[in-house]
Each structure stands twice: as structure tokens, then as C-alpha cells.
Enzyme design. Structure first.
Site, PDB file in Angstrom:
ATOM      1  N   ARG A 139       0.816  -1.239  -0.027  1.00 47.21           N
ATOM      2  CA  ARG A 139      -0.096  -0.001  -0.074  1.00 47.21           C
ATOM      3  C   ARG A 139       0.979   1.269  -0.037  1.00 47.21           C
ATOM      4  O   ARG A 139       0.230   2.413  -0.241  1.00 47.21           O
ATOM      5  CB  ARG A 139      -0.879   0.031   1.277  1.00 47.21           C
ATOM      6  CG  ARG A 139      -1.970  -1.058   1.174  1.00 47.21           C
ATOM      7  CD  ARG A 139      -2.504  -1.221   2.735  1.00 47.21           C
ATOM      8  NE  ARG A 139      -3.183  -0.006   3.102  1.00 47.21           N
ATOM      9  CZ  ARG A 139      -3.809   0.060   4.205  1.00 47.21           C
ATOM     10  NH1 ARG A 139      -3.390  -0.622   5.121  1.00 47.21           N
ATOM     11  NH2 ARG A 139      -4.402   1.345   4.504  1.00 47.21           N
ATOM     12  N   HIS A 170      -0.662   7.096   7.452  1.00 45.43           N
ATOM     13  CA  HIS A 170      -1.273   7.403   9.011  1.00 45.43           C
ATOM     14  C   HIS A 170      -0.266   7.878   9.697  1.00 45.43           C
ATOM     15  O   HIS A 170       0.998   7.468  10.080  1.00 45.43           O
ATOM     16  CB  HIS A 170      -1.656   6.017   9.556  1.00 45.43           C
ATOM     17  CG  HIS A 170      -2.425   5.141   8.680  1.00 45.43           C
ATOM     18  ND1 HIS A 170      -1.936   4.186   7.741  1.00 45.43           N
ATOM     19  CD2 HIS A 170      -3.829   4.937   8.853  1.00 45.43           C
ATOM     20  CE1 HIS A 170      -2.938   3.642   7.059  1.00 45.43           C
ATOM     21  NE2 HIS A 170      -4.155   3.753   7.847  1.00 45.43           N
ATOM     22  N   HIS A 182      -5.516  -2.949  13.719  1.00 41.46           N
ATOM     23  CA  HIS A 182      -7.001  -3.457  13.903  1.00 41.46           C
ATOM     24  C   HIS A 182      -7.160  -4.419  15.072  1.00 41.46           C
ATOM     25  O   HIS A 182      -8.281  -4.752  15.640  1.00 41.46           O
ATOM     26  CB  HIS A 182      -7.164  -4.047  12.691  1.00 41.46           C
ATOM     27  CG  HIS A 182      -7.239  -3.001  11.553  1.00 41.46           C
ATOM     28  ND1 HIS A 182      -6.438  -2.752  10.711  1.00 41.46           N
ATOM     29  CD2 HIS A 182      -8.634  -2.494  10.768  1.00 41.46           C
ATOM     30  CE1 HIS A 182      -6.888  -1.916   9.678  1.00 41.46           C
ATOM     31  NE2 HIS A 182      -8.149  -1.864   9.916  1.00 41.46           N
ATOM     32  N   ASP A 250      -8.203   7.893  13.153  1.00 39.82           N
ATOM     33  CA  ASP A 250      -8.373   6.293  12.584  1.00 39.82           C
ATOM     34  C   ASP A 250      -9.827   5.845  13.364  1.00 39.82           C
ATOM     35  O   ASP A 250     -10.031   6.469  14.320  1.00 39.82           O
ATOM     36  CB  ASP A 250      -7.188   5.468  12.694  1.00 39.82           C
ATOM     37  CG  ASP A 250      -7.430   4.287  11.373  1.00 39.82           C
ATOM     38  OD1 ASP A 250      -8.356   4.113  10.951  1.00 39.82           O
ATOM     39  OD2 ASP A 250      -6.211   3.620  11.119  1.00 39.82           O
TER      40      ASP A 250
END
Length: 333
Positions: A139, A170, A182, A250
Site C-alpha cells: 500500500r 497514517h 486493527h 483512525d
């Protein structure tokens, strides 16, 4: 309503939806004064026609609300069938004409989303790829802050050409910490100068409309999680780097944000310098957040929020086709 009247009606909470049409509960949520955005996921999509109907219903229910999605290309692309399959950001860096290819990716992403009524995407990822973080990996736009900055600038220009704001993520960097926020709290144990080196894209990309924080704890900054760190968000991002855009937390329901009551996590994020709060995939927590959150509307919020509103113009069909032709192995929508 004028643009200013619309912005002044929107709040700091970004909600999500259960399915492909609005429920009665969601129709009421959209009217809540603390709500200002909606984020869509794969569960909200079956086709471009269905997506256009859903976004039209959202905008009709709450005029001016901003509809967003995590639509980066590669592994993180919520809408696939009927959309161009954008290569990963790492793939786009291979071969000649790299800047033109990144700009083309931005044009295609933004144009296709906006044609379906989606206002912005949470992209680009500005994390440096050290080969350590599986959640970042391909990514990333590069293996150095300079590469990330250069590639991101072209992608952001493409998004802007199609009338879409970018959101760098981020902050200050999730490329070194190995864990996935996560599921747990990642930690970056490096000295401050190395953390700030990774954050250089946020300083160099002047005019960046928005930033999303990292749920990463940084030993060099009192071990604080960036989302809750005024030292990082106010002292570094705002004062040292001169950032004037919108700061997103986030998702506050992620494990990396902790397990205190959702309204406490939200209050800490706002106090640290976040402007908009994401709380996804947990309807009960969203209801609790909207019931208990204390927030005062102010002109600074309105000014920053204006930076993410979509532009009026779309690119021409010819420009879109030209951009599509620059993407390697792109599957046309």
C-alpha cells in the site's frame, strides 16, 4: 443552502452503514447534528447503479454530508466489480513515466467514485515501506520519505484534477511498527528523529487537505498513541509542519485505540487535535458516542472541513480514457 451553511450544519462524527440501502435507524442518524460524514465499505456495494442510488439517498437525507471510502487501489479497494482495478501503489512505481502513472491513478480513482456519488477517498498511504509492516506493505508509495512524497504529490494532483480531496495516512508513520492496529497496539521504539523523518511527507506536501492519525504508540513521544498525542498532532503536525487541513482519527473501535468507553476515546482524540472521529462496525458504540459526546462548534472546524468538500467539475471522458490507458493491467470499468 450555501457551502458555508452546509459546512456549519455538519458535525465531527463519521458513521458507517449496515448494508446496501438505508435503514430507518440510519436515516435518523444522518440527521444527527454531530454527524458530518459517512464511510462506506464493501458490504455497502453490489453494483455501480446500487451505489449511486445509495449515495443519492444519503445526500438527499442530509444535504452536503461528505461520503467517503477507503479506496486506495491494490488490496484496499472497497468497490471492485464495475470499477477499474487499480494496481497497488508499489506496482505503480515500476517502469517509466512514474509521475504520470500516479497522477492517472488519482484521476481514475476520483472520477469513478465521484460518478457514483462518493465524495472522497482516504488515500494516499504516506507510510514508508520498511518491509516490516504486513498491514502496510504494497500500500506504501515508496521505501523512503522522498519517494513517498514525490509519488504522493502526483497521486494527489490526479485526485484534485477530478475534484476530490486527498487524505494522507497514517500520521506520523505506520511503516516501522510491525503489528496491525486493527487487532492490537503497534509500538514504534525508534528515536524522535527517525519518527519525524518518516513524517516528512506531511511537511513537504503543502496544501494537503486532510490527514488520518496512526493508532501506534511512539516511545519517543512519551509512549503516546498518535491519535491521542497533542505533542504529535498540535506541536509537530500543526506548529512545526504548518498543517492547516482536517485531522481524522483512525477508527476509534480498533484495538489499537484501546478499550475505554467510546466517548472517552473520542474526547481524548478531540483534545489531542483530531477534528473528525471515525467509529465503525459497532452500531451500539456509535449510538453511545452520539449520545455522550461533548463538542462545541467553532469556525476553525468549519474552515478545515471545507478543504475536503468535492469540487464542482469532473474530468472529461477523453481525459478519463487517457488516464485509464496509463495504468498497467487496468481492467476498465
Amino acid at each position: 443552502m450555501t457551502e458555508q451553511e452546509i459546512v456549519r450544519s455538519l458535525g465531527p462524527v463519521c458513521i458507517d452503514l449496515e448494508g446496501t440501502t438505508l435503514t430507518e435507524r440510519e436515516e435518523e442518524l444522518l440527521k444527527h447534528p454531530l454527524v458530518g460524514m459517512v464511510i462506506l465499505f464493501t458490504r455497502n456495494y453490489t453494483s455501480r447503479d446500487q451505489l449511486a442510488e445509495l449515495t443519492a439517498a444519503i445526500h438527499e437525507r442530509r444535504p452536503g454530508i461528505v461520503i467517503a471510502v477507503d479506496h486506495e487501489g491494490g488490496r484496499v479497494q472497497r468497490f471492485r466489480d464495475g470499477f477499474t482495478q487499480i494496481p497497488s501503489m508499489r506496482e505503480l512505481a515500476v517502469g517509466p513515466n512514474v509521475a504520470a502513472r500516479y497522477r492517472a491513478a488519482g484521476v481514475v480513482l476520483a472520477h469513478e467514485l465521484r460518478m457514483a456519488g462518493v465524495d472522497m477517498t482516504f488515500a494516499p498511504v504516506l507510510d514508508v515501506d520498511y518491509g516490516r509492516s504486513g498491514v502496510i506493505g504494497d500500500r506504501s508509495l515508496g521505501t523512503t520519505p522522498a519517494l513517498v512524497t514525490n509519488h504522493a504529490r502526483s497521486l494527489i494532483d490526479g485526485l484534485a484534477e477530478a475534484g476530490m480531496a486527498a487524505c494522507g495516512k497514517h500520521f506520523p508513520g505506520h511503516g516501522w511498527a510491525e503489528a496491525d492496529s486493527h487487532t492490537t497496539l503497534p509500538r514504534d521504539d525508534r528515536p524522535a528523529e527517525k519518527v519525524l523523518r518518516d513524517a516528512e511527507p506531511y511537511r513537504l506536501l503543502t496544501g494537503l487537505p486532510a490527514v488520518m492519525t496512526a493508532h501506534v504508540a511512539y516511545d519517543a513521544f512519551q509512549g503516546e498513541i498518535a491519535t491521542f498525542s497533542s505533542g504529535l498532532l498540535k506541536d509537530v503536525l500543526r506548529q512545526k509542519f504548518g498543517f492547516t487541513g482536517l485531522v481524522f482519527s483512525d477508527d476509534l473501535t480498533m484495538k489499537g485505540a484501546g478499550e475505554s468507553p467510546i466517548e472517552e476515546r473520542a474526547a481524548r482524540a478531540l483534545a489531542a487535535g483530531c477534528d473528525v472521529l471515525l467509529a465503525c462496525n459497532h452500531p451500539a458504540e456509535m449510538d453511545r458516542l452520539l449520545e455522550h459526546l461533548v463538542w462545541e462548534r467553532n469556525d476553525t472546524f468549519h474552515t478545515r472541513f471545507t478543504k475536503i468538500l468535492p469540487g464542482e467539475d469532473l474530468v472529461t471522458p477523453t481525459r478519463y480514457e487517457d488516464a485509464l490507458g496509463l495504468l498497467p493491467t487496468a481492467a476498465a470499468a
